[in-house]
Enzyme design. Structure first.
Site, PDB file in Angstrom:
ATOM      1  N   SER A  75       9.239  -9.537  -0.999  1.00 34.72           N
ATOM      2  CA  SER A  75       8.197 -10.545  -0.833  1.00 34.72           C
ATOM      3  C   SER A  75       6.852 -10.030  -1.324  1.00 34.72           C
ATOM      4  CB  SER A  75       8.092 -10.942   0.642  1.00 34.72           C
ATOM      5  OG  SER A  75       7.035 -11.851   0.833  1.00 34.72           O
ATOM      6  N   ASP A  76       6.244 -10.806  -2.200  1.00 28.58           N
ATOM      7  CA  ASP A  76       4.869 -10.525  -2.587  1.00 28.58           C
ATOM      8  C   ASP A  76       3.976 -10.715  -1.369  1.00 28.58           C
ATOM      9  OD1 ASP A  76       2.801 -10.017  -4.559  1.00 28.58           O
ATOM     10  OD2 ASP A  76       2.266 -12.122  -4.324  1.00 28.58           O
TER      11      ASP A  76
END
Length: 843
Positions: free
Chosen positions: A323-324
């Site tokens: 996940s960014d």
């Protein structure tokens, strides 16, 4: 190595203009401050092409042809050819219609998904203000060329890579490109990159690069080399290969025996036709495609758009979610933390002084965060800002002259802590305390501002305190991550921010604090012979990664895939696009750039990550539907093939006619498409295609179905001495009834009388099919009629076998759970036979 590659890319190309002064840059681009003339602009546009990223798309006719090229289409086409050779034109027409329906559904679903993605794509910057022929005008951004003079101001999206020529400064949000969470200040001579957002200021610039030559475009090139083969495609191909081998083996056996018996060639072709037709899971690709298409429709109602149907079943197997951070786990908006007070005043006074040193109409991210930190923003109405000095890179602070409601004047300032310390002439213990507060905040990932006040008539600034700023997590991120963990998904943060910020956000979200600098991993992998293996282990064990370049994100996803994980990657920026494309499931979050959306297979149109969990749950239900149908279809196919061949070899008679086999395929598969609406179990853990386990269950149930068929055939012919024509009708009804009862067995791994129960759509479709099947044999449609007593006995016979098969299914699952490698060992030798003749997908 990846870090060096990124730096080299940033030092080459458009950045060579950063070292040139204005005159040299204009001379190199063969332009002037008055801009290009229209003729020169048209000539350059023809030479360099439009200011847009090129995209390779497969033509519609290639997409269509691909659905008629592969193992299963080949089998259907072979059956059609054999029908034509044998002169059985009724069968030829029916088989050809089945082929067209199967290919048409797959083509239509792929085209619809592609159209949905195209509808989401937009230009990086739709319009641009450009000086042409000495006049300012607004044109399509796609028509910009190197050498154009453009004007950038607050709210604009930078339409190309440009060198800034005139104006005070720009505050640029380039988080979508570099991952930086705070705006960056650009001055005369600096380079502003395509697709970045102007947050403050106004400047004139010259276009240095357009389209694929921009920094944006060079990052996007990584996407073209990324991509993983769908596990769905692998599974369907593997099933097709296995059935081809079985069909070929049985066909050769029949041909050898019947030639020895002296059967005429045309009659022999009919025998082979029956075997081939019986071996074709006609609706397998169509049913799986329809199931995924309906899943895509369900996800769209959850504000998630699927751009690649295969990604639905990939989501079901995801066990790692990369996940960014910025804009994904966090809100991508600065928030004020708890002030550290140094003067004889309260925290509210420190925030108020900083707010007075801000300018709300500039919509600066820092100013907005401070003003929102006020308990009551209306308090600002009691003050008048008589002068404002904006932030600049030299002074590194803002300053405002203020008059309060009593007409008393003072000045307020906020800025870099060290600058404010010096302004206030801090020394001794207070300087040590202030420095420690800044360092402590930095360790927790906070950016800090110093705040001071100068009353009218005073000569020395009073240091009020320190304001920490941070980009907070989304409200649902912590809960979403916890639910993901409960679903067996390991969430790893991947961000361009520094380690301290990433570690603090990870701590707040209970993700773990083992955050690794991506550059260090890349250097270790390159400098040591054991580096790649060590880096792979570190990546697998890490809770997240910081200071990440696009190449790092791609490498992280690829490393996890090489370790056997099915990876999902969320992101919103250009820097996420390569990893989004490489991951089995690329997820573009709400507000993502066009580059991220085009690379992703799942596009969220609502904020938050909770949609992902809903998508995972829906995908796992869809996977269970596909798995139950696949087991059913393989078991039915194997039992029909073996039954037809055994009876023909032992009795030299047709147990079913050609038209019966075709009707069985239609009555079995067309209604079974309603399995896409069936109620399905939700697996608590990631699921994926376990072919050894699937084939074992299918083989066991197929063997029982074969015994059931042979038993009925023996009873009809040798116990009740029924003629061959009526026996064929009885066997036709047995496959119609027994086939759908077998589906009730395969649709769940638990006893068939436990929930989830069949959906009303599936139930009605099966009831309707049974009525049609009974009518065929009761009224003699296309086959000899049989008595209602025989029909009732066949139903009782099939129901009894259904209970037996359900009991055996439960025992088989239990055995495979205890001895999970048993299926693999059983099929090991079969794999060795199939592998050399496995057919590769060619489209």
């Amino acid at each position: 190595m990846a870090t060096q590659a990124a730096k080299q890319r940033k030092d080459n190309g458009v950045n060579e203009f950063a070292a040139l002064d204005t005159a040299a840059a204009l001379a190199k681009l063969d332009t002037r401050m008055d801009g290009l003339d229209s003729q020169s602009a048209r000539s350059r546009l023809a030479s360099v092409g439009p200011n847009a990223l090129s995209e390779k798309k497969r033509s519609l006719w290639r997409q269509l042809v691909s659905y008629f090229w592969g193992p299963i289409p080949w089998m259907i086409e072979l059956a059609a050819v054999l029908s034509a050779v044998d002169g059985d034109w009724d069968s030829f027409i029916v088989i050809l219609a089945m082929l067209l329906i199967n290919g048409g559904i797959g083509f239509w679903e792929e085209k619809s998904a592609g159209d949905a993605l195209d509808a989401l794509k937009g230009q990086l910057a739709l319009k641009a203000r450009v000086r042409r022929d000495g006049k300012w005008a607004e044109i399509d951004a796609a028509d910009l060329v190197p050498g154009d003079i453009v004007r950038l101001r607050l709210g604009d999206v930078t339409p190309a890579d440009v060198k800034l020529l005139e104006g005070d400064y720009l505050s640029v949000d380039q988080s979508a490109l570099t991952g930086e969470s705070l705006p960056v200040t650009k001055n005369m001579g600096d380079i502003a990159y395509s697709s970045t957002l102007i947050k403050e200021g106004e400047m004139v610039a010259v276009v240095c690069a357009t389209g694929a030559q921009t920094y944006f475009g060079q990052t996007a090139k990584l996407v073209q080399t990324a991509g993983a083969v769908s596990h769905f495609q692998k599974a369907v191909l593997r099933i097709g290969n296995m059935l081809i081998v079985c069909a070929a083996a049985l066909s050769l056996l029949l041909i050898g025996v019947e030639i020895a018996r002296g059967m005429p060639i045309l009659q022999l072709l009919s025998f082979v036709l029956i075997v081939v037709v019986a071996s074709i899971p006609v609706a397998l690709p169509a049913v799986l495609s329809v199931t995924m298409a309906l899943g895509a429709l369900a996800l769209s109602r959850m504000k998630a758009i699927v751009s690649r149907l295969e990604s639905i079943e990939e989501i079901a197997g995801v066990d790692v979610l990369c996940s960014d951070k910025t804009g994904t786990l966090t809100k991508n908006q600065l928030t004020l933390g708890e002030p550290v007070v140094f003067a004889e005043t309260g925290p509210a006074d420190v925030v108020l002084c900083a707010a007075l040193a801000s300018k709300p109409e500039d919509r600066d991210a820092i100013d907005n965060a401070i003003i929102q930190g006020l308990s009551d923003a209306s308090v600002l109405e009691g003050y008048q800002q008589t002068h404002f000095t904006p932030f600049d890179p030299v002074h590194k602070r803002t300053e405002a002259a203020i008059a309060d409601g009593h007409h008393q004047a003072f000045r307020a300032t906020k800025g870099a802590p060290q600058v404010v310390f010096e302004l206030c002439a801090l020394s001794g213990e207070m300087l040590d305390q202030a420095t420690k507060a800044v360092n402590d905040a930095a360790q927790r990932g906070y950016r800090t501002l110093g705040v001071a006040r100068l009353d009218d008539g005073q000569t020395r600034w009073q240091f009020l305190g320190i304001l920490p700023l941070y980009d907070p997590p989304r409200d649902d991120s912590k809960e979403t991550i916890a639910v993901a963990r409960d679903h067996g998904i390991d969430v790893k943060m991947v961000t361009g921010d520094n380690v301290a910020i990433a570690r603090e956000i990870a701590r707040q979200l209970d993700m773990g604090t083992n955050i690794q600098p991506a550059g260090r991993l890349a250097d270790a992998a390159a400098d040591d012979a054991d580096g790649p293996a060590l880096a792979a282990r570190t990546i697998e064990q890490a809770d997240g990664f910081a200071e990440v370049f696009p190449e790092h994100k791609y490498s992280i996803v690829k490393s996890l895939q090489d370790s056997g994980h099915i990876v999902a990657m969320t992101g919103d920026g250009v820097n996420d696009a390569p990893a989004l494309k490489q991951a089995e499931v690329g997820i573009a979050v709400s507000g993502a750039t066009d580059a991220a959306r085009s690379a992703a297979s799942l596009i969220l149109t609502a904020p938050g990550l909770s949609v992902i969990i809903a998508a995972v749950e829906e995908a796992r239900r869809i996977f269970e539907r596909m798995m139950s149908y696949t087991i059913y279809r393989i078991a039915m196919t194997l039992s029909i093939m073996a039954f037809v061949v055994l009876v023909m070899l032992l009795h030299n008679r047709y147990p079913l006619t050609t038209i019966m086999i075709i009707l069985i395929a239609l009555l079995d598969d067309i209604p079974i498409m309603t399995i896409a609406w069936d109620n399905a179990e939700l697996s608590p853990k990631p699921v994926r295609w376990q072919m050894d386990r699937l084939l074992t269950i299918s083989a066991v149930l197929g063997l029982l179905a074969l015994i059931q068929s042979l038993g009925l055939y023996w009873l009809a012919r040798h116990w009740f001495h029924i003629g061959i024509s009526e026996t064929q009708s009885m066997m036709f009804l047995r496959f119609i009834v027994g086939g759908h009862l077998l589906l009730f067995v395969t649709r769940t791994r638990h006893p068939l009388w436990r929930p989830p129960y069949p959906s009303w759509q599936l139930s009605i479709a099966i009831i309707g099919t049974q009525i049609v099947g009974v009518c065929f044999v009761a009224f003699g449609w296309l086959m000899p009629a049989i008595s209602w007593l025989s029909i009732g006995l066949i139903w009782l016979y099939a129901l009894g076998w259904m209970l037996v098969m359900d009991w055996v299914k439960l025992k088989t699952y239990r055995f495979l759970d205890v001895y999970p490698r048993s299926g693999a060992h059983a099929w090991m030798h079969i794999k060795q036979v199939i592998k050399p003749i496995s057919l590769r997908r060619t489209h």
